[in-house]
Design an enzyme around this catalytic site. Structure first.
Site, PDB file in Angstrom:
ATOM      1  N   SER A 149       0.829  -1.205   0.000  1.00 51.18           N
ATOM      2  CA  SER A 149       0.000   0.000   0.000  1.00 51.18           C
ATOM      3  C   SER A 149       0.869   1.263   0.000  1.00 51.18           C
ATOM      4  CB  SER A 149      -0.941   0.008   1.205  1.00 51.18           C
ATOM      5  OG  SER A 149      -0.203  -0.033   2.405  1.00 51.18           O
ATOM      6  N   CYS A 150       2.170   1.081   0.231  1.00 53.83           N
ATOM      7  CA  CYS A 150       3.103   2.210   0.173  1.00 53.83           C
ATOM      8  C   CYS A 150       3.197   2.719  -1.266  1.00 53.83           C
ATOM      9  CB  CYS A 150       4.501   1.781   0.606  1.00 53.83           C
ATOM     10  SG  CYS A 150       4.609   1.274   2.324  1.00 53.83           S
ATOM     11  N   VAL A 151       3.668   3.952  -1.396  1.00 49.20           N
ATOM     12  CA  VAL A 151       3.868   4.546  -2.712  1.00 49.20           C
ATOM     13  C   VAL A 151       5.322   4.981  -2.835  1.00 49.20           C
ATOM     14  CG1 VAL A 151       3.341   6.619  -4.099  1.00 49.20           C
ATOM     15  CG2 VAL A 151       1.484   5.240  -3.186  1.00 49.20           C
TER      16      VAL A 151
END
Length: 159
Positions: free
Chosen positions: A29-31
Site C-alpha cells: 500500500s506504500c507509494v
C-alpha cells in the site's frame, strides 16, 4: 563496463544521488515517487507508508507530504532545476482486503502523490498504481528508467 551501484530503499526513506544507482524497493500500500531531471541526468526516489504527517513526533519521510517535499529539495540541492523534473508513481495497492474506508491507505497514498505533484507542477509521465497486488520496482537514477514486476499474493503451502 562500469558496475552500477545498487541501493535497497526501505520504507520511510528516500534516495537521490548524482552518481547513477539502481534502486530497488518493494511496495504494497506504500507509494514510491521516482523523480528524474533529464537535463541534469539525476534521479531520486522515495518510499512512504502513510499520506499525511499529523504534526505529532518527527516529520519523517514515512509520510507522503514530507517524503515528496524532501525529495524535491534534495534533487534541487544536487543541481536539478525544479521545472525540468518529471515524476513516475508506483504502488498504492490494496493488499489487505477490508471494507473500512480509513484502511484504504493505498488509495489515499496515490491521491496525495498525484495532488502534490500537480501542485508542485511536476508532470507525472508514467504510473502504475492501485490494484490488489504488491510491486517490486527497480529504478535507474541515471536514466529515469523503472522496471516493475507484480508480486503475487498467493502463498504456496507444502502438504
Amino acid at each position: 563496463m562500469d558496475q552500477i551501484s545498487t541501493h535497497f530503499l526501505y520504507p520511510s526513506a528516500l534516495f537521490a544521488s548524482i552518481e547513477p544507482h539502481k534502486v530497488s524497493t518493494i511496495l504494497g500500500s506504500c507509494v514510491a515517487v521516482c523523480l528524474y531531471d533529464p537535463i541534469a541526468k539525476i534521479g531520486g526516489i522515495n518510499h512512504y507508508m502513510l499520506p499525511f504527517w499529523n504534526g505529532q513526533g518527527l516529520a519523517s519521510p514515512k509520510y507522503g507530504n514530507i517524503a515528496i517535499e524532501r525529495l524535491v529539495e534534495k534533487m534541487v540541492s544536487l543541481g536539478c532545476k525544479k521545472n525540468n523534473i518529471k515524476a513516475k508513481v508506483f504502488g498504492g495497492g490494496e493488499v489487505i482486503d477490508t471494507n473500512i474506508s480509513q484502511f484504504h491507505i493505498g488509495e489515499r497514498n496515490i491521491k496525495l502523490a498525484l495532488e502534490m505533484l500537480d501542485e508542485l507542477r511536476i508532470p507525472v509521465v508514467a504510473k502504475s498504481v492501485g490494484g490488489k497486488l504488491g510491486r517490486k520496482i527497480e529504478y535507474c537514477t541515471g536514466t529515469g528508467e523503472v522496471k516493475q514486476r507484480y508480486i503475487d499474493r498467493t502463498i504456496s503451502s507444502k502438504t
